[in-house]
Motif scaffolding. Structure first.
Motif, short mmCIF file in Angstrom:
data_model
loop_
_atom_site.label_atom_id
_atom_site.label_comp_id
_atom_site.label_asym_id
_atom_site.label_seq_id
_atom_site.Cartn_x
_atom_site.Cartn_y
_atom_site.Cartn_z
N ALA A 50 0.77 -1.27 0.06
CA ALA A 50 0.04 -0.06 -0.20
C ALA A 50 0.90 1.41 -0.02
CB ALA A 50 -1.10 0.03 1.01
N GLN A 51 1.85 1.27 1.01
CA GLN A 51 2.88 2.56 0.64
C GLN A 51 3.55 2.65 -0.60
OE1 GLN A 51 4.80 1.04 4.13
NE2 GLN A 51 4.02 2.94 5.31
N MET A 52 3.95 1.45 -1.33
CA MET A 52 4.51 1.51 -2.56
C MET A 52 3.47 2.25 -3.35
SD MET A 52 6.65 -1.85 -2.90
CE MET A 52 6.18 -2.91 -1.89
N LEU A 53 2.15 1.78 -3.33
CA LEU A 53 1.30 2.35 -4.31
C LEU A 53 0.94 3.88 -4.11
CD1 LEU A 53 -0.43 1.93 -6.89
CD2 LEU A 53 -2.31 1.15 -5.44
N ALA A 54 0.84 4.01 -2.98
CA ALA A 54 0.63 5.60 -2.41
C ALA A 54 2.13 6.20 -2.86
CB ALA A 54 0.42 5.55 -0.83
N HIS A 55 3.06 5.95 -2.79
CA HIS A 55 4.32 6.91 -3.19
C HIS A 55 4.20 6.99 -4.67
CE1 HIS A 55 8.04 8.76 -2.56
NE2 HIS A 55 8.46 7.95 -3.71
N LEU A 56 4.04 5.82 -5.29
CA LEU A 56 4.11 5.98 -6.98
C LEU A 56 3.22 7.09 -7.41
CD1 LEU A 56 3.56 2.60 -8.75
CD2 LEU A 56 2.75 4.74 -9.71
N THR A 57 2.02 7.12 -6.71
CA THR A 57 1.09 8.12 -7.20
C THR A 57 0.92 9.58 -6.66
OG1 THR A 57 -0.84 7.36 -5.87
CG2 THR A 57 -0.54 6.37 -7.92
N VAL A 58 1.76 9.70 -5.52
CA VAL A 58 1.62 10.91 -4.65
C VAL A 58 1.89 12.26 -5.56
CG1 VAL A 58 3.96 10.98 -3.90
CG2 VAL A 58 1.96 12.00 -2.29
N ASN A 59 2.69 11.95 -6.36
CA ASN A 59 2.87 13.26 -7.47
C ASN A 59 1.97 13.41 -8.48
OD1 ASN A 59 3.69 11.24 -9.19
ND2 ASN A 59 5.44 11.89 -9.76
N GLY A 60 0.87 12.76 -8.45
CA GLY A 60 -0.27 12.65 -9.25
C GLY A 60 0.09 11.89 -10.48
N ALA A 61 1.00 10.94 -10.46
CA ALA A 61 0.97 9.88 -11.57
C ALA A 61 -0.17 8.91 -11.70
CB ALA A 61 2.46 9.38 -11.37
N PRO A 62 -0.45 9.01 -12.91
CA PRO A 62 -2.00 8.18 -12.93
C PRO A 62 -1.45 6.62 -13.00
CG PRO A 62 -1.32 8.88 -15.04
CD PRO A 62 -0.04 9.54 -14.24
N THR A 63 -2.41 5.73 -12.78
CA THR A 63 -2.28 4.16 -12.84
C THR A 63 -3.19 3.84 -13.85
OG1 THR A 63 -3.61 3.90 -11.01
CG2 THR A 63 -1.25 3.98 -10.57
N ARG A 64 -3.10 2.78 -14.39
CA ARG A 64 -4.08 2.17 -15.43
C ARG A 64 -4.15 0.72 -15.02
NH1 ARG A 64 -1.50 3.27 -21.16
NH2 ARG A 64 0.54 2.65 -20.02
N THR A 65 -5.26 0.13 -15.62
CA THR A 65 -5.68 -1.36 -15.46
C THR A 65 -4.52 -2.20 -16.23
OG1 THR A 65 -7.97 -1.22 -15.59
CG2 THR A 65 -6.94 -3.28 -16.32
N GLY A 66 -3.94 -3.20 -15.46
CA GLY A 66 -2.65 -3.90 -15.89
C GLY A 66 -1.27 -3.31 -15.38
N ASP A 67 -1.21 -2.23 -14.82
CA ASP A 67 -0.27 -1.55 -14.33
C ASP A 67 0.56 -2.69 -13.28
OD1 ASP A 67 -0.24 0.61 -15.42
OD2 ASP A 67 -0.13 2.07 -13.72
N LEU A 68 1.84 -2.82 -13.41
CA LEU A 68 2.59 -3.65 -12.29
C LEU A 68 3.52 -3.07 -11.73
CD1 LEU A 68 3.02 -6.65 -11.69
CD2 LEU A 68 4.78 -6.95 -13.37
N PHE A 69 3.69 -3.28 -10.40
CA PHE A 69 4.68 -2.75 -9.37
C PHE A 69 5.25 -3.88 -8.70
CE2 PHE A 69 1.03 -1.73 -6.93
CZ PHE A 69 1.62 -2.10 -5.66
N ALA A 70 6.61 -3.94 -8.67
CA ALA A 70 7.20 -5.07 -7.90
C ALA A 70 7.86 -4.62 -6.71
CB ALA A 70 8.28 -5.65 -9.00
N SER A 71 8.48 -5.38 -5.69
CA SER A 71 8.49 -5.19 -4.74
C SER A 71 10.08 -4.84 -4.71
CB SER A 71 8.67 -6.40 -3.61
OG SER A 71 9.21 -7.50 -4.33
N GLY A 72 10.86 -4.96 -5.50
CA GLY A 72 12.41 -5.41 -5.45
C GLY A 72 12.83 -6.49 -4.68
#
Length: 394
Positions: free
Chosen positions: A302-324
């Motif tokens: 949840a924190q990763m997704l919050a940080h990914l979008t905090v600057n206003g970057a959009p997300t789309r269906t099928g977006d993938l973010f990995a943990s490292g």
């Protein structure tokens, strides 16, 4: 019509029901659900044409209420008589990339991994972590078109690298090819440009979880990443497992993340940041070399997704973010060869041979299971890839 039977302790039982895309011989790809050692066609099981395609994306875009409704329908249908035409043994079908990857971001969320690399790269620094590490989930944007499904061969990448003791780079195949054992998180419902996703809103957007191998050419990466970060050392291939485990199936595997000190800034603050009790297993040529515990990861999904979008970057269906890379505090819990071998200085034994980094012909398999609070296991399948020799060296 027949009734499908799966043992109560099967990691792909009714408590799991992961989604994927399969192709039967001579047919087009379709969406199915894994149940035991079989895949069940969802368009036929539920009489729902949204699943008669080669992608999960149309279903992912329908949102949490629909996801919950379909899961209930699948659970009920699989406890009754099932049309034999909808059922295939896994051995008889090919598994495809389960969703169309929109954008891809990779994070650096394991404190143990970041500390291990910090000690290697900055041995004289008083703290192996960079000053920003405990204030934000560090990440980079990757190349979604190079994400491939398990079973796809990986060609050894070529690029510039600086040989030890030299002052000028050379071009050629990577000599320090590595694996990275990770989890990937699949976005179902996107978010609008300019609208951050709060950490407590993640379940309105996040659909499920896959295994992930972020193949890394360490020598190419080391020469290119200053000052802008990973590029050719990462973008040649990343492997995902073919089954997307719904976040709902992992509710019983939630655990608190390690204590976060200092307290994160407000947009990253949650009443109880949660991780997942998932143990990964990394094997080279059939021999397990590491068992990284995802529960030890510092930053939550949840924190990763919050940080990914905090600057206003959009997300789309099928977006993938990995943990490292997932790594733990103990020996044998490191999720990459660069950690396990201390940068190649202390090779490990694999099948009677020494490995500092990956050799041509090596097959890497990442598997994993979540442990639920009631003792049952949730299976993820595997992320498998074999290294092929480099091409285009001239």
């Amino acid at each position: 019509m027949s009734r499908l039977r799966v043992e109560p302790d099967d990691p792909f039982g009714l408590h799991n029901l992961p989604y994927g895309v399969y192709r039967a011989a001579g047919a087009e790809p379709r969406v199915g659900v894994r149940f035991g050692d079989r895949v069940v066609d969802l368009a036929l099981l539920l009489d729902d044409e949204v699943f008669a395609t080669g992608s999960l994306n149309p279903f992912l875009a329908q949102g949490p209420a629909r996801w919950g409704s379909v899961r209930s329908q699948i659970t009920e249908a699989l406890q009754g008589e099932v049309d034999a035409a909808a059922v295939h043994y896994l051995a008889d079908v090919a598994l495809e990339l389960p969703f169309e990857v929109a954008d891809y971001v990779d994070f650096y969320a394991s404190e143990h991994h970041a500390s291990n690399l910090g000690r290697l790269f900055r041995p004289d620094a008083p703290d192996p972590l960079t000053p920003n590490w405990k204030h934000l989930p560090i990440g980079y944007h990757g190349r979604s078109s190079s994400i491939v499904v398990s079973g796809t061969d990986v060609v050894r990448p070529c690029g510039q690298r600086l040989p030890p003791g030299e002052s000028a780079p050379v071009f050629g195949p990577s000599t320090r090819l590595d694996l990275e054992a990770e989890l990937g998180f699949v976005v179902g419902v996107g978010s609008a440009l300019g609208t951050p996703v709060r950490a407590d809103e993640v379940e309105q957007h996040l659909f499920g979880v896959v295994l992930f191998n972020d193949w890394s050419a360490r020598d190419i990466q080391a020469w290119e990443y200053v000052p802008l970060g990973p590029f050719l050392g990462k973008s040649f291939a990343s492997t995902v497992s073919p089954w997307v485990v719904p976040l709902t199936a992992l509710a019983g595997a939630r655990v608190p993340v390690p204590q976060q000190v200092p307290e994160p800034l407000p947009y990253l603050t949650m009443e109880q940041p949660w991780g997942l009790d998932i143990e990964l297993a990394v094997a080279i040529n059939g021999e397990v070399i590491s068992r990284p515990p995802y529960a030890a990861t510092y930053w939550s999904p949840a924190q990763m997704l919050a940080h990914l979008t905090v600057n206003g970057a959009p997300t789309r269906t099928g977006d993938l973010f990995a943990s490292g890379t997932v790594s733990g505090p103990d020996a044998g819990q490191q999720g990459s060869l660069i950690e396990l071998t201390r940068g190649g200085a202390e090779p490990i034994a694999v099948g009677g041979e020494k490995r500092g980094f990956l050799e041509d012909g090596d097959e890497v398999v990442i598997g994993g299971f979540a442990r639920l609070a009631d003792g049952r296991r949730v299976g993820f399948g595997e992320a498998r890839g074999r290294i092929l020799p480099a091409r285009g060296e001239d």
